[in-house]
Design a protein around this motif. Structure first.
Motif, PDB file in Angstrom:
ATOM      1  N   ILE A  14      -2.980   8.847   4.911  1.00 27.63           N
ATOM      2  CA  ILE A  14      -4.036   8.137   4.196  1.00 27.63           C
ATOM      3  C   ILE A  14      -3.460   6.863   3.589  1.00 27.63           C
ATOM      4  CG2 ILE A  14      -5.812   8.323   2.401  1.00 27.63           C
ATOM      5  CD1 ILE A  14      -5.399  11.387   2.524  1.00 27.63           C
ATOM      6  N   GLU A  15      -4.069   5.739   3.914  1.00 28.30           N
ATOM      7  CA  GLU A  15      -3.633   4.465   3.331  1.00 28.30           C
ATOM      8  C   GLU A  15      -4.348   4.258   1.996  1.00 28.30           C
ATOM      9  OE1 GLU A  15      -3.310   0.528   5.694  1.00 28.30           O
ATOM     10  OE2 GLU A  15      -4.953   0.214   4.304  1.00 28.30           O
ATOM     11  N   PHE A  39       0.850  -1.200   0.000  1.00 29.87           N
ATOM     12  CA  PHE A  39       0.000   0.000   0.000  1.00 29.87           C
ATOM     13  C   PHE A  39       0.876   1.236   0.000  1.00 29.87           C
ATOM     14  CE2 PHE A  39       0.931  -0.844   4.412  1.00 29.87           C
ATOM     15  CZ  PHE A  39       1.131   0.421   4.947  1.00 29.87           C
ATOM     16  N   LEU A  40       0.226   2.358  -0.235  1.00 27.78           N
ATOM     17  CA  LEU A  40       0.915   3.638  -0.188  1.00 27.78           C
ATOM     18  C   LEU A  40       0.422   4.415   1.017  1.00 27.78           C
ATOM     19  CD1 LEU A  40       0.442   4.346  -3.944  1.00 27.78           C
ATOM     20  CD2 LEU A  40       2.644   4.029  -2.846  1.00 27.78           C
ATOM     21  N   ALA A  41       1.325   5.077   1.690  1.00 29.03           N
ATOM     22  CA  ALA A  41       0.959   5.960   2.795  1.00 29.03           C
ATOM     23  C   ALA A  41       1.137   7.390   2.309  1.00 29.03           C
ATOM     24  CB  ALA A  41       1.842   5.685   3.995  1.00 29.03           C
ATOM     25  N   VAL A  42       0.014   8.119   2.200  1.00 27.25           N
ATOM     26  CA  VAL A  42       0.049   9.500   1.725  1.00 27.25           C
ATOM     27  C   VAL A  42       0.015  10.422   2.948  1.00 27.25           C
ATOM     28  CG1 VAL A  42      -1.131  11.234   0.325  1.00 27.25           C
ATOM     29  CG2 VAL A  42      -1.124   8.829  -0.404  1.00 27.25           C
ATOM     30  N   VAL A  72       4.907  10.623   0.137  1.00 24.85           N
ATOM     31  CA  VAL A  72       4.243   9.350  -0.145  1.00 24.85           C
ATOM     32  C   VAL A  72       5.260   8.208  -0.038  1.00 24.85           C
ATOM     33  CG1 VAL A  72       2.911   8.020  -1.825  1.00 24.85           C
ATOM     34  CG2 VAL A  72       2.640  10.500  -1.717  1.00 24.85           C
ATOM     35  N   VAL A  73       4.918   7.213   0.749  1.00 24.96           N
ATOM     36  CA  VAL A  73       5.808   6.068   0.956  1.00 24.96           C
ATOM     37  C   VAL A  73       5.092   4.795   0.516  1.00 24.96           C
ATOM     38  CG1 VAL A  73       7.084   4.705   2.666  1.00 24.96           C
ATOM     39  CG2 VAL A  73       6.894   7.181   2.935  1.00 24.96           C
ATOM     40  N   GLN A  96      14.880   7.170   5.944  1.00 19.03           N
ATOM     41  CA  GLN A  96      15.169   6.464   4.675  1.00 19.03           C
ATOM     42  C   GLN A  96      15.761   5.074   4.929  1.00 19.03           C
ATOM     43  OE1 GLN A  96      14.505   7.931   1.674  1.00 19.03           O
ATOM     44  NE2 GLN A  96      14.434  10.119   2.111  1.00 19.03           N
ATOM     45  N   ASP A  97      16.694   5.016   5.889  1.00 17.21           N
ATOM     46  CA  ASP A  97      17.318   3.745   6.246  1.00 17.21           C
ATOM     47  C   ASP A  97      16.331   2.780   6.878  1.00 17.21           C
ATOM     48  OD1 ASP A  97      19.849   3.678   5.368  1.00 17.21           O
ATOM     49  OD2 ASP A  97      20.685   4.784   7.091  1.00 17.21           O
ATOM     50  N   HIS A  98      15.504   3.309   7.766  1.00 14.42           N
ATOM     51  CA  HIS A  98      14.506   2.471   8.434  1.00 14.42           C
ATOM     52  C   HIS A  98      13.516   1.903   7.410  1.00 14.42           C
ATOM     53  CE1 HIS A  98      16.324   4.194  11.881  1.00 14.42           C
ATOM     54  NE2 HIS A  98      15.657   5.328  11.861  1.00 14.42           N
ATOM     55  N   LEU A  99      13.157   2.730   6.435  1.00 10.75           N
ATOM     56  CA  LEU A  99      12.243   2.289   5.371  1.00 10.75           C
ATOM     57  C   LEU A  99      12.887   1.161   4.565  1.00 10.75           C
ATOM     58  CD1 LEU A  99      10.932   5.756   4.038  1.00 10.75           C
ATOM     59  CD2 LEU A  99       9.597   4.037   5.273  1.00 10.75           C
ATOM     60  N   ALA A 100      14.131   1.377   4.182  1.00 13.27           N
ATOM     61  CA  ALA A 100      14.839   0.398   3.348  1.00 13.27           C
ATOM     62  C   ALA A 100      14.891  -0.971   4.044  1.00 13.27           C
ATOM     63  CB  ALA A 100      16.241   0.896   3.025  1.00 13.27           C
ATOM     64  N   LYS A 101      15.076  -0.933   5.364  1.00 12.15           N
ATOM     65  CA  LYS A 101      15.195  -2.184   6.125  1.00 12.15           C
ATOM     66  C   LYS A 101      13.951  -3.062   6.050  1.00 12.15           C
ATOM     67  CE  LYS A 101      18.513  -0.904   9.483  1.00 12.15           C
ATOM     68  NZ  LYS A 101      18.662  -0.237  10.755  1.00 12.15           N
TER      69      LYS A 101
END
Lengths: 167, 137
Positions: free
Chosen positions: A158-159, A54-57, A123-124, A90-95
């Motif tokens: 927003i998911e 999913f995307l987190a907006v 947006v992630v 960014q690092d935490h996301l990559a993990k």
């Protein structure tokens, strides 16, 4: 003279048509509230549902001056404190296999009205709710998060389930 | 806090397309709410839901975007709110990247686009459209 009157009338009629264009909810405002921490229901939501990407907006509003929970002295603005978080995250996301796909400063609203416009949209893309929850509860993330809550006045998150624009 | 979704921009918002930096890339963040049933302005009979009418627009707009060098970054259905509260949650989020304000205005003024737009306004109850400048985070 008659011609101008007629022209004037047409202009007014066209303007009226344009303004009343189709939207029955033209002036109906709704209420929203930005937040820094999720409600228990929102936290429970991470345990529910399927495990799809999913995307987190994120619609973000910063504090004018940063305020840390531990009360430390700081000259940082809210945006500057949040930027430290944004960099570290960014690092935490990559993990957990997530990535930032868009981050930008809000220029203006070209449609609709908001009482207080957000400062930034980010947006992630996460591989699953589980992955996001894993990140949000890791010690390293919680350390970086101090800068987030220091700088953030509040936000919506927003998911969105991504598709080829199939709703 | 109050928020009002709209179908058409106001005068100030239209003027904004020709003001400031009209030549740099922008990303448009659309927060979309559909009508339950589609309503066409020409009064035609239709069985379509608002979402279905808007989907016709969403398909057709891809070509119009391409013509001015713009592209869809993503589009999807809103499943829930993870943070914050909204009285009437949006149905869908779509993000499009344009090479400039000028390019977006060019698309909107195009006769082919305006033909497709009939499906948009038939299906759309209202939306926010947030202009962002990328890369400042």
């Amino acid at each position: 003279m008659k011609k101008y009157l007629l022209l004037g009338f047409i202009l007014i009629a066209v303007t009226f048509l344009f303004l009343s264009n189709g939207n029955s909810n033209e002036n109906e405002y709704k209420v929203f509230k930005n937040a820094v921490t999720p409600t228990p229901t929102q936290i429970a939501g991470f345990a529910l549902g399927d495990n799809s990407p999913f995307l987190a907006v994120n619609l973000l509003k910063f504090k004018e001056k940063a305020e840390y929970d531990d009360g430390r002295e700081t000259n940082l603005t809210g945006e500057e404190a949040y930027a430290i978080y944004a960099d570290e995250v960014q690092d935490h996301l990559a993990k957990v296999g997530a990535e930032l796909i868009l981050g930008g400063e809000v220029n203006r609203l070209i449609l609709g009205e908001v009482e207080e416009l957000w400062d930034v949209v980010a947006v992630v893309r996460y591989p699953s709710r589980k992955a996001m929850f894993k990140m949000a509860t890791s010690d390293e993330y919680i350390e970086s998060e101090k800068h987030r809550s220091a700088g953030l006045a509040g936000q919506l998150n927003i998911e969105v389930l991504e598709g080829e624009f199939e709703f | 806090m109050e928020v009002t979704n709209k179908v058409i921009p106001n005068q100030e918002q239209m003027d904004g397309f020709l003001e400031g930096d009209t030549d740099s890339p922008i990303s448009m963040v659309n927060l979309i709410k559909f009508k339950e049933k589609a309503e066409y302005e020409d009064g035609r009979d239709t069985e379509l839901s608002g979402k279905e009418a808007y989907t016709i627009y969403a398909m057709e707009v891809q070509e119009h975007l391409k013509k001015v060098g713009a592209e869809m970054v993503f589009g999807g259905a809103v499943s829930r709110l993870m943070l914050g509260e909204v009285e009437d949650l949006w149905d869908s989020v779509a993000i499009a990247r344009y090479p400039s304000r000028k390019a977006m205005l060019e698309m909107m003024m195009d006769a082919d686009y305006q033909e497709s737009e009939k499906h948009r306004s038939a299906g759309l109850e209202g939306q926010l459209n947030i202009e962002t400048k990328e890369g400042n985070l």
